[in-house]
Scaffold this motif. Structure first.
Motif, PDB file in Angstrom:
ATOM      1  N   TYR A   1       0.853  -1.190   0.000  1.00  0.00           N
ATOM      2  CA  TYR A   1       0.000   0.000   0.000  1.00  0.00           C
ATOM      3  C   TYR A   1       0.888   1.238   0.000  1.00  0.00           C
ATOM      4  O   TYR A   1       2.038   1.199   0.481  1.00  0.00           O
ATOM      5  N   ALA A   2       0.341   2.333  -0.488  1.00  0.00           N
ATOM      6  CA  ALA A   2       1.034   3.622  -0.396  1.00  0.00           C
ATOM      7  C   ALA A   2       1.075   4.071   1.063  1.00  0.00           C
ATOM      8  O   ALA A   2       0.280   3.610   1.898  1.00  0.00           O
ATOM      9  N   ASP A   3       1.994   4.968   1.368  1.00  0.00           N
ATOM     10  CA  ASP A   3       2.185   5.406   2.753  1.00  0.00           C
ATOM     11  C   ASP A   3       0.924   6.013   3.366  1.00  0.00           C
ATOM     12  O   ASP A   3       0.643   5.815   4.549  1.00  0.00           O
ATOM     13  N   ASP A   4       0.150   6.747   2.562  1.00  0.00           N
ATOM     14  CA  ASP A   4      -1.044   7.373   3.131  1.00  0.00           C
ATOM     15  C   ASP A   4      -2.075   6.338   3.552  1.00  0.00           C
ATOM     16  O   ASP A   4      -2.835   6.545   4.508  1.00  0.00           O
ATOM     17  N   VAL A   5      -2.105   5.206   2.856  1.00  0.00           N
ATOM     18  CA  VAL A   5      -3.017   4.114   3.231  1.00  0.00           C
ATOM     19  C   VAL A   5      -2.489   3.421   4.491  1.00  0.00           C
ATOM     20  O   VAL A   5      -3.241   3.175   5.447  1.00  0.00           O
ATOM     21  N   LEU A   6      -1.191   3.110   4.515  1.00  0.00           N
ATOM     22  CA  LEU A   6      -0.584   2.481   5.689  1.00  0.00           C
ATOM     23  C   LEU A   6      -0.769   3.349   6.931  1.00  0.00           C
ATOM     24  O   LEU A   6      -0.951   2.839   8.039  1.00  0.00           O
ATOM     25  N   ASP A   7      -0.764   4.649   6.738  1.00  0.00           N
ATOM     26  CA  ASP A   7      -0.898   5.583   7.859  1.00  0.00           C
ATOM     27  C   ASP A   7      -2.297   5.535   8.483  1.00  0.00           C
ATOM     28  O   ASP A   7      -2.489   5.974   9.617  1.00  0.00           O
ATOM     29  N   SER A   8      -3.270   5.002   7.752  1.00  0.00           N
ATOM     30  CA  SER A   8      -4.646   4.955   8.265  1.00  0.00           C
ATOM     31  C   SER A   8      -4.866   3.830   9.274  1.00  0.00           C
ATOM     32  O   SER A   8      -5.893   3.774   9.937  1.00  0.00           O
ATOM     33  N   PHE A   9      -3.879   2.932   9.397  1.00  0.00           N
ATOM     34  CA  PHE A   9      -4.013   1.798  10.324  1.00  0.00           C
ATOM     35  C   PHE A   9      -3.369   2.120  11.671  1.00  0.00           C
ATOM     36  O   PHE A   9      -2.395   2.873  11.747  1.00  0.00           O
ATOM     37  N   ASP A  10      -3.920   1.521  12.715  1.00  0.00           N
ATOM     38  CA  ASP A  10      -3.296   1.634  14.034  1.00  0.00           C
ATOM     39  C   ASP A  10      -2.003   0.833  14.089  1.00  0.00           C
ATOM     40  O   ASP A  10      -1.054   1.230  14.764  1.00  0.00           O
ATOM     41  N   PHE A  11      -2.003  -0.312  13.422  1.00  0.00           N
ATOM     42  CA  PHE A  11      -0.813  -1.167  13.406  1.00  0.00           C
ATOM     43  C   PHE A  11      -0.792  -1.968  12.108  1.00  0.00           C
ATOM     44  O   PHE A  11      -1.832  -2.185  11.476  1.00  0.00           O
ATOM     45  N   VAL A  12       0.393  -2.394  11.719  1.00  0.00           N
ATOM     46  CA  VAL A  12       0.569  -3.163  10.482  1.00  0.00           C
ATOM     47  C   VAL A  12       1.355  -4.432  10.794  1.00  0.00           C
ATOM     48  O   VAL A  12       2.452  -4.371  11.365  1.00  0.00           O
ATOM     49  N   VAL A  13       0.762  -5.582  10.436  1.00  0.00           N
ATOM     50  CA  VAL A  13       1.470  -6.861  10.490  1.00  0.00           C
ATOM     51  C   VAL A  13       2.026  -7.103   9.092  1.00  0.00           C
ATOM     52  O   VAL A  13       1.266  -7.232   8.137  1.00  0.00           O
ATOM     53  N   SER A  14       3.342  -7.127   8.953  1.00  0.00           N
ATOM     54  CA  SER A  14       3.965  -7.344   7.647  1.00  0.00           C
ATOM     55  C   SER A  14       4.368  -8.809   7.526  1.00  0.00           C
ATOM     56  O   SER A  14       5.107  -9.325   8.368  1.00  0.00           O
ATOM     57  N   SER A  15       3.872  -9.467   6.473  1.00  0.00           N
ATOM     58  CA  SER A  15       4.083 -10.913   6.323  1.00  0.00           C
ATOM     59  C   SER A  15       4.403 -11.286   4.889  1.00  0.00           C
ATOM     60  O   SER A  15       3.921 -10.655   3.943  1.00  0.00           O
ATOM     61  N   ILE A  16       5.200 -12.338   4.757  1.00  0.00           N
ATOM     62  CA  ILE A  16       5.449 -12.938   3.441  1.00  0.00           C
ATOM     63  C   ILE A  16       4.494 -14.111   3.265  1.00  0.00           C
ATOM     64  O   ILE A  16       4.322 -14.927   4.164  1.00  0.00           O
ATOM     65  N   HIS A  17       3.864 -14.178   2.099  1.00  0.00           N
ATOM     66  CA  HIS A  17       3.019 -15.332   1.764  1.00  0.00           C
ATOM     67  C   HIS A  17       3.534 -16.073   0.540  1.00  0.00           C
ATOM     68  O   HIS A  17       3.316 -17.276   0.394  1.00  0.00           O
TER      69      HIS A  17
END
Length: 570
Positions: free
Chosen positions: A414-430
């Motif tokens: 996601y773009a930074d402005d979208v990521l900024d809308s979350f309280d937290f981000v779980v980053s994962s490889i699938h």
């Protein structure tokens, strides 16, 4: 009968139908129905055949099959197909990445019907010559075979614990059985179990032997049994069991001896003796009394590995291990917004019902199209629902999260402005999972360095007993998390248990916080938190070192502060 059990029978039936070359239309109808059933909220076993037919993709024939499975626990069609399939082919169908069509081709063209012969066929380059295979696929197949063979007969901890509890319940009903306990690897909560060991104090061993002989699912291994132990097999699972006989008076000593790793038993104590020598001196009334005699603090069973607990105990620095009651919230969960089974409301209400203060919802991101990942416009809709639910359910709180896919170059999707809308981000490889160690490690470190990454999800992507995790330099990844203040997940799903407890210890030594996350795709998945807790405890995890032991207000402030701090440094 649970929905997932019914669906599992249908899935296995569809695979066997494909293996045996049955009608393609019928197979597709099964697969279509399964997709609908996996999203169906109500209990299938409570419905009539007519009600089942109202489910999208479920016709009269499939409704009858579902009804039959609910009533009998199995399906006649599955049993017929299963009975005419060699056991070795069933095992071959469990190879990661190889479906029924490829197994069928190998079976028909090479006459191979077991893993050992399939391994030989790969080594002789016979598989590569088959249409649709080739050298690369053959290499991948050989790796899958070797992995499968190396773990043959093992059970996930969850399954081993569950089956042991069932056997213990029945053994307790036998006259003369005075005491009984799990022991060995299972009591130390190892993630996969080769042999499930039970310690039994019984006045009449013959009655216990008769129970094993008469049990439909158990098969006595006479050759490897003796006067003080019984070995038997769970025939359906090909899983090994061992009953160790003792007396009521010797029970505590034997429980201690059979639980602990050899390194724990043989280490030198303050008085120059060992636990093994100490156990010969007298019969103890409790394990606490054994440690007292050794002038040691009590060591929990799961820590008795002969590793870091030795130094802790010798220096009186044993940590107070985390307990279930310490956990205040559940992070990394999925709803029907992506590939979850339950709605956001249902996930929140059940989380609250269990006594938790908050829920972190983290549905799949847009790259995960296979999992109905959230496009940007759907994120806005979800956030609106979260805000409404938070008003209704207060003081319980839903935190806005996302499981953002780590792309091949390590960036998030996601773009930074979208990521900024979350309280937290779980980053994962699938995917992909086949990178070399250097590339995979750099990919993770790039994602960890992203200021919006709050938690690193299931760091190796492993599936216990099914596939290896992708190769990473664990120390380099953990060091990066320490540098960028990124939390590492213990994914509590019993097939993952990732990060492995052996590496959790290194993370804790580096000051990295841990989050125990169930990766729940339905409300029942919350109960997997227990298995993540077991992993943490084996590494010596404390409440203070765990992210989701923070209360609602504390973690809310943590997310705010963490994002501000990370962005100010980027």
């Amino acid at each position: 009968m649970e929905n997932k059990q019914i669906i599992k029978v249908l899935k296995n039936t569809a695979k066997l139908m494909e293996l045996h070359g049955e009608n393609d239309f019928k197979i597709k109808s099964y697969q279509s129905a399964i997709n609908s059933l996996e999203r169906f909220d109500n209990r299938l076993s409570d419905l009539s055949e007519n009600e089942l037919q109202k489910i999208d993709g479920v016709g009269k024939s499939l409704a009858q099959s579902i009804f039959e499975i609910s009533a009998k626990g199995t399906l006649h069609q599955f049993e017929v197909l299963h009975d005419k399939t060699p056991a070795g082919i069933i095992e071959m169908m469990q190879l990661s990445g190889f479906g029924p069509k490829k197994i069928k081709l190998i079976w028909e063209k090479l006459g191979v019907d077991n893993l050992e012969d399939l391994k030989l066929a790969c080594e002789e380059n016979k598989v590569a010559a088959l249409k649709g295979f080739g050298a690369k696929t053959q290499t991948k197949l050989l790796e899958a075979i070797e992995f499968k063979l190396s773990w043959r007969g093992y059970l996930h901890f969850r399954e081993a614990e569950k089956l042991a509890a069932e056997i213990i319940k029945e053994l307790k009903e036998i006259e003369g059985v005075k005491k009984i306990s799990i022991t060995g690897d299972l009591r130390r909560k190892i993630e996969v179990i080769n042999t499930t060991e039970l310690l039994v104090a019984a006045e009449n061993k013959a009655k216990v032997i008769q129970y094993i002989i008469k049990a439909d699912s158990l098969e006595l291994d006479k050759k490897n049994s003796g006067p003080m132990s019984l070995k038997f097999i769970h025939s359906a699972l090909n899983a090994s069991y061992k009953i160790i006989f003792t007396t009521e008076e010797d029970f505590v000593n034997e429980l201690f001896k059979t639980t602990a790793n050899l390194q724990h038993l043989s280490l030198e104590l303050h008085n120059k003796s060992t636990f093994n020598e100490l156990l010969k001196e007298k019969k103890y009334s409790s394990e606490e009394a054994i440690y007292k005699a050794a002038d040691w603090p009590y060591v929990e069973p799961e820590l008795r590995e002969g590793l870091w607990e030795i130094n802790w105990a010798q220096n009186d620095k044993l940590p107070k291990l985390i307990e279930m009651d310490d956990l205040k919230g559940i992070l990394h969960n999925h709803s029907t917004y992506s590939d979850g089974k339950n709605t956001l409301r249902e996930m929140a209400e059940y989380c609250k019902e269990l006594g938790y203060e908050y829920l972190g919802i983290s549905d799949h991101s847009k790259t995960a199209a296979y999992a109905n990942g959230l496009q940007e416009f759907r994120i806005k809709k979800q956030h609106e629902e979260i805000e409404q639910l938070n008003k209704e359910l207060a003081p319980f709180k839903i935190f806005k999260g996302i499981e953002s896919d780590i792309l091949n170059d390590g960036s998030l999707d996601y773009a930074d402005d979208v990521l900024d809308s979350f309280d937290f981000v779980v980053s994962s490889i699938h995917s992909p999972l086949n990178m070399d160690e250097k590339t995979a490690t750099n990919r993770l470190i790039t994602a960890i360095s992203n200021p919006y990454t709050t938690i690193l999800g299931h760091p190796t992507g492993r599936l216990l007993l099914q596939r290896k995790g992708y190769p990473i330099n664990h120390k380099a990844v953990i060091d990066a998390c320490a540098e960028f203040n990124v939390v590492i997940e213990i994914n509590a799903h019993p097939w993952r248990l990732d990060l492995d407890w052996r590496h959790v210890r290194y993370a804790l030594d580096k000051g990295v916080k841990i989050s125990i996350n169930p990766d729940a795709h339905e409300t029942i998945g919350y109960h997997d938190m227990y298995y993540g807790l077991c992993v943490g405890r084996k590494a010596g995890l404390t409440a203070e070192e765990t992210l989701n032991t923070m209360n609602r207000d504390e973690i809310s402030q943590y997310f705010i502060n963490r994002k501000k701090s990370a962005l100010s440094k980027s």
